[in-house]
Design a protein around this motif. Structure first.
Motif, PDB file in Angstrom:
ATOM      1  N   PRO A 252       0.805  -1.204   0.000  1.00 36.28           N
ATOM      2  CA  PRO A 252       0.000   0.000   0.000  1.00 36.28           C
ATOM      3  C   PRO A 252       0.841   1.258   0.000  1.00 36.28           C
ATOM      4  O   PRO A 252       1.979   1.267   0.437  1.00 36.28           O
ATOM      5  N   GLY A 253       0.288   2.317  -0.492  1.00 36.38           N
ATOM      6  CA  GLY A 253       0.957   3.605  -0.445  1.00 36.38           C
ATOM      7  C   GLY A 253       0.801   4.244   0.917  1.00 36.38           C
ATOM      8  O   GLY A 253       0.026   3.799   1.753  1.00 36.38           O
ATOM      9  N   PRO A 254       1.517   5.340   1.181  1.00 41.04           N
ATOM     10  CA  PRO A 254       1.466   5.977   2.489  1.00 41.04           C
ATOM     11  C   PRO A 254       0.240   6.861   2.630  1.00 41.04           C
ATOM     12  O   PRO A 254       0.308   8.092   2.588  1.00 41.04           O
ATOM     13  N   GLY A 255      -0.960   6.239   2.753  1.00 44.27           N
ATOM     14  CA  GLY A 255      -2.172   7.025   2.885  1.00 44.27           C
ATOM     15  C   GLY A 255      -2.532   7.668   1.551  1.00 44.27           C
ATOM     16  O   GLY A 255      -2.208   7.188   0.487  1.00 44.27           O
ATOM     17  N   VAL A 256      -3.262   8.785   1.632  1.00 47.39           N
ATOM     18  CA  VAL A 256      -3.659   9.494   0.432  1.00 47.39           C
ATOM     19  C   VAL A 256      -2.470  10.271  -0.120  1.00 47.39           C
ATOM     20  O   VAL A 256      -1.791  10.988   0.612  1.00 47.39           O
ATOM     21  N   SER A 282      -5.428   2.980  -2.503  1.00 46.04           N
ATOM     22  CA  SER A 282      -5.658   4.385  -2.186  1.00 46.04           C
ATOM     23  C   SER A 282      -7.163   4.650  -2.158  1.00 46.04           C
ATOM     24  O   SER A 282      -7.962   3.832  -2.622  1.00 46.04           O
ATOM     25  N   ASP A 283      -7.548   5.767  -1.606  1.00 45.65           N
ATOM     26  CA  ASP A 283      -8.938   6.198  -1.690  1.00 45.65           C
ATOM     27  C   ASP A 283      -8.977   7.710  -1.863  1.00 45.65           C
ATOM     28  O   ASP A 283      -7.979   8.396  -1.660  1.00 45.65           O
ATOM     29  N   TRP A 284     -10.115   8.219  -2.272  1.00 44.62           N
ATOM     30  CA  TRP A 284     -10.266   9.660  -2.512  1.00 44.62           C
ATOM     31  C   TRP A 284     -11.693  10.049  -2.170  1.00 44.62           C
ATOM     32  O   TRP A 284     -12.642   9.422  -2.630  1.00 44.62           O
ATOM     33  N   GLU A 285     -11.820  11.084  -1.347  1.00 44.14           N
ATOM     34  CA  GLU A 285     -13.138  11.506  -0.871  1.00 44.14           C
ATOM     35  C   GLU A 285     -13.700  12.675  -1.666  1.00 44.14           C
ATOM     36  O   GLU A 285     -14.745  13.226  -1.308  1.00 44.14           O
ATOM     37  N   GLY A 286     -12.986  13.090  -2.709  1.00 43.61           N
ATOM     38  CA  GLY A 286     -13.553  14.092  -3.595  1.00 43.61           C
ATOM     39  C   GLY A 286     -13.021  15.500  -3.439  1.00 43.61           C
ATOM     40  O   GLY A 286     -13.482  16.412  -4.121  1.00 43.61           O
ATOM     41  N   GLU A 287     -12.024  15.711  -2.554  1.00 43.88           N
ATOM     42  CA  GLU A 287     -11.495  17.064  -2.385  1.00 43.88           C
ATOM     43  C   GLU A 287     -10.827  17.527  -3.676  1.00 43.88           C
ATOM     44  O   GLU A 287     -10.131  16.769  -4.354  1.00 43.88           O
ATOM     45  N   PHE A 297      -7.235  11.164 -10.763  1.00 41.10           N
ATOM     46  CA  PHE A 297      -7.882  10.071 -11.477  1.00 41.10           C
ATOM     47  C   PHE A 297      -8.790   9.308 -10.536  1.00 41.10           C
ATOM     48  O   PHE A 297      -8.446   9.051  -9.375  1.00 41.10           O
ATOM     49  N   SER A 298      -9.963   8.940 -11.035  1.00 38.04           N
ATOM     50  CA  SER A 298     -10.905   8.180 -10.230  1.00 38.04           C
ATOM     51  C   SER A 298     -11.012   6.750 -10.743  1.00 38.04           C
ATOM     52  O   SER A 298     -11.349   6.527 -11.922  1.00 38.04           O
ATOM     53  N   TYR A 299     -10.763   5.790  -9.863  1.00 41.39           N
ATOM     54  CA  TYR A 299     -10.963   4.378 -10.184  1.00 41.39           C
ATOM     55  C   TYR A 299     -12.453   4.019 -10.224  1.00 41.39           C
ATOM     56  O   TYR A 299     -12.802   2.887 -10.550  1.00 41.39           O
ATOM     57  N   ALA A 300     -13.336   5.006  -9.893  1.00 36.61           N
ATOM     58  CA  ALA A 300     -14.788   4.789  -9.967  1.00 36.61           C
ATOM     59  C   ALA A 300     -15.400   5.425 -11.205  1.00 36.61           C
ATOM     60  O   ALA A 300     -16.597   5.277 -11.443  1.00 36.61           O
ATOM     61  N   LEU A 309     -15.309  10.834  -9.863  1.00 32.70           N
ATOM     62  CA  LEU A 309     -16.074  10.454  -8.676  1.00 32.70           C
ATOM     63  C   LEU A 309     -15.148  10.035  -7.536  1.00 32.70           C
ATOM     64  O   LEU A 309     -14.082   9.456  -7.769  1.00 32.70           O
ATOM     65  N   PRO A 310     -15.534  10.295  -6.272  1.00 32.43           N
ATOM     66  CA  PRO A 310     -14.783   9.724  -5.138  1.00 32.43           C
ATOM     67  C   PRO A 310     -14.787   8.191  -5.244  1.00 32.43           C
ATOM     68  O   PRO A 310     -15.702   7.598  -5.824  1.00 32.43           O
TER      69      PRO A 310
END
Length: 543
Positions: A252-256, A282-287, A297-300, A309-310
């Motif tokens: 995993p990467g170091p967080g976001v 990774s994840d992204w909440e949309g900021e 880039f969104s994996y969704a 998209l987040p």
């Protein structure tokens, strides 16, 4: 004296001949990437079994060949080790009967196969996804178990008490010898490497002499009544399960990931719009990024307005092909919105999405690509999906069992059959040969942490500019000097910084990688016309 000298000569011949034979076979095939393994065939326990099991876990294509191969290597290992032990026995010390030595070393060969096999399977998984965490994780248990297993082949009460510090030292020295021998063989051209392998085997024989003497001669032992060896073995096998929670199928990467290209406005000298692709889990909440020319880039995928998209961590487990299709849609949307050429900045899995997109879809408005910590020569091994036979079938099931056990009290986030991993295995010829190859019309650069040198077999690995810096996988992220180089590259400047020690680190890791599966053997890869760096040591070869 003559008899003693004859035994020493016989020991050195027995220890030196098998590495010569294996090295000659590798030179004849040829299999360039596996040359560093040959000296381990006569190493002390458990490096010898680690050598055998990695070959078996890669080179079996059915359950029958796996079972027959396992029986064969266990029998051969027990007999060879019994012979080395008998010839290395110290003069003046009563030696057990030949039958006892054979029986005991066969028992140790079985024990080593059981204890070492999970770690050998992780080593094969490392070669599939080219992540150094697996390599480093699998070597620690070898160093810990070596003095215990050396005693097991010699002494009746081997399982009680701590081995002597001398025994720890000699077995650790064998690890160093094998590492250096693998590096030297990887540097030595052609058939000259056969002689180097023979000399390494002779050195193994001398270390057998020292380790057997230390294990056989009476010595003051600490914790004489404590069953230290069984405790160490149980902890080692449990560690193979616990490791899944720590490293997973992709580190995993170091967080976001929030590089300055996301958190700061781009300077005016950068003419591109930029898409930043984060890595596995990774994840992204949309900021929103600081600059309207930049998107994550969104994996969704995109919403109805063409905005990313987040997405949760599980979204990153999709196949590289499907991610590249999402990237193509986002590239087109960003280009229409900004009217600018597009640059892609990816790290780890994100960089593999970038490379897949550039290969399989028209690059269109993309004119620059930055790849942080790409997986160097991924897809060097294989295992089939559940319900199918093929190369590495037993390895696949061993990995599935390890992950199932790891998820027993709480589920682990990765799966050896997740779409991301399977996409690497299926398209292995491309990822093995072309990940770091130029694409016409696109300026490219790879930012490589020096640890990635241990991920790539000796030989060529890149034909695009590289910027190398001491770091672990994903560790270049956040270094301000590196981020400044990214901006300079996007502004059109030439950025390149290869490090002299990178090639040395490649060679030092050669002894501990799993042997690669030759592309020509696997029917799944038969339609590919890619060159095979495992055989030639060269990348980007013409189709």
């Amino acid at each position: 004296m003559g008899s003693r000298r004859g035994r020493v000569v016989a020991l050195l011949v027995l220890a030196g001949l098998p590495p010569v034979v294996e090295q000659a076979a590798l030179a004849a095939v040829p299999l360039h990437a596996a040359r560093g393994l040959a000296p381990q065939v006569t190493a002390v326990w458990p490096y010898d079994s680690y050598h055998d099991l990695r070959w078996l876990l890669v080179y079996h294509d059915s359950w029958l060949t796996f079972v027959l191969g396992l029986l064969g290597i266990t029998l051969a290992r027990g007999l060879l080790s019994a012979g080395l032990t008998a010839l290395a026995w110290p003069a003046g010390t009563p030696r057990p009967a030949w039958g006892w030595l054979v029986r005991r070393n066969l028992e140790v060969a079985v024990l080593a196969a059981v204890v070492i096999s999970p770690w050998a399977a992780l080593s094969v998984a490392f070669s599939a996804v080219a992540l150094s965490w697996y390599l480093f994780a699998s070597l620690g248990p070898m160093l810990v178990l070596a003095p215990f297993l050396v005693r097991a082949g010699v002494a009746a009460g081997w399982w009680r008490g701590l081995p002597t510090i001398e025994l720890f030292g000699w077995s650790a020295l064998n690890f160093v010898l094998l590492t250096l021998a693998g590096a030297l063989i990887s540097t030595t051209p052609g058939w000259w490497a056969v002689g180097v392998a023979g000399l390494a085997g002779v050195a193994n024989g001398l270390l057998w002499q020292r380790t057997v003497a230390d294990a056989a001669l009476p010595a003051r032992m600490r914790w004489r009544r404590v069953p230290v060896a069984p405790i160490a073995i149980v902890l080692t096998m449990a560690g193979a399960v616990w490791a899944q929670s720590l490293i997973g199928i992709a580190a995993p990467g170091p967080g976001v990931w929030r590089p300055p290209v996301l958190t700061e406005r781009l300077p005016d000298r950068v003419n591109h719009a930029v898409i930043v692709l984060d890595g596995h889990d990774s994840d992204w909440e949309g900021e929103a990024p600081a600059d309207p020319r930049v998107e994550r880039f969104s994996y969704a995928g995109l919403d109805a307005r063409g905005r990313p998209l987040p997405y949760p961590p599980a979204a990153t487990h999709r196949s590289l092909d499907s991610s590249s299709v999402l990237l193509a849609a986002q590239v087109d949307a960003l280009h229409r919105r900004t009217g600018r050429p597009v640059a892609l900045v990816g790290q780890s899995e994100g960089s593999m999405v970038v490379r897949t997109y550039l290969e399989k879809l028209p690059p269109g408005p993309v004119t620059a690509a930055v790849m942080f910590s790409p997986l160097v020569q991924a897809g060097r091994t294989y295992y089939p999906p559940p319900g199918h036979e093929g190369w590495g079938v037993a390895t696949g099931w061993e990995l599935r069992v390890l992950f199932w056990l790891a998820g027993r009290p709480q589920p682990v986030k990765d799966d050896p059959d997740e779409p991301f991993v399977r996409s690497v295995l299926i398209d292995a010829p491309f990822y093995r040969n072309r990940t770091l190859c130029p694409v016409p019309g696109v300026r490219m650069i790879a930012f490589l942490p020096t640890v990635s040198a241990a991920e790539a077999p000796p030989g060529e690995y890149s034909r695009i500019p590289v910027y190398q810096q001491p770091a672990f996988h994903g560790g270049l992220i956040g270094q301000r000097m590196v981020e400044d180089r990214v901006i300079a590259f996007l502004a059109g400047e030439r950025v390149e910084q290869p490090r002299r020690e990178y090639g040395l680190l490649q060679r030092l890791g050669a002894a501990w990688q799993a042997p690669p599966l030759a592309l020509s053997l696997n029917p799944v890869w038969s339609a590919s016309r890619e060159g095979d760096p495992a055989r030639t040591g060269r990348v980007c070869e013409a189709r």
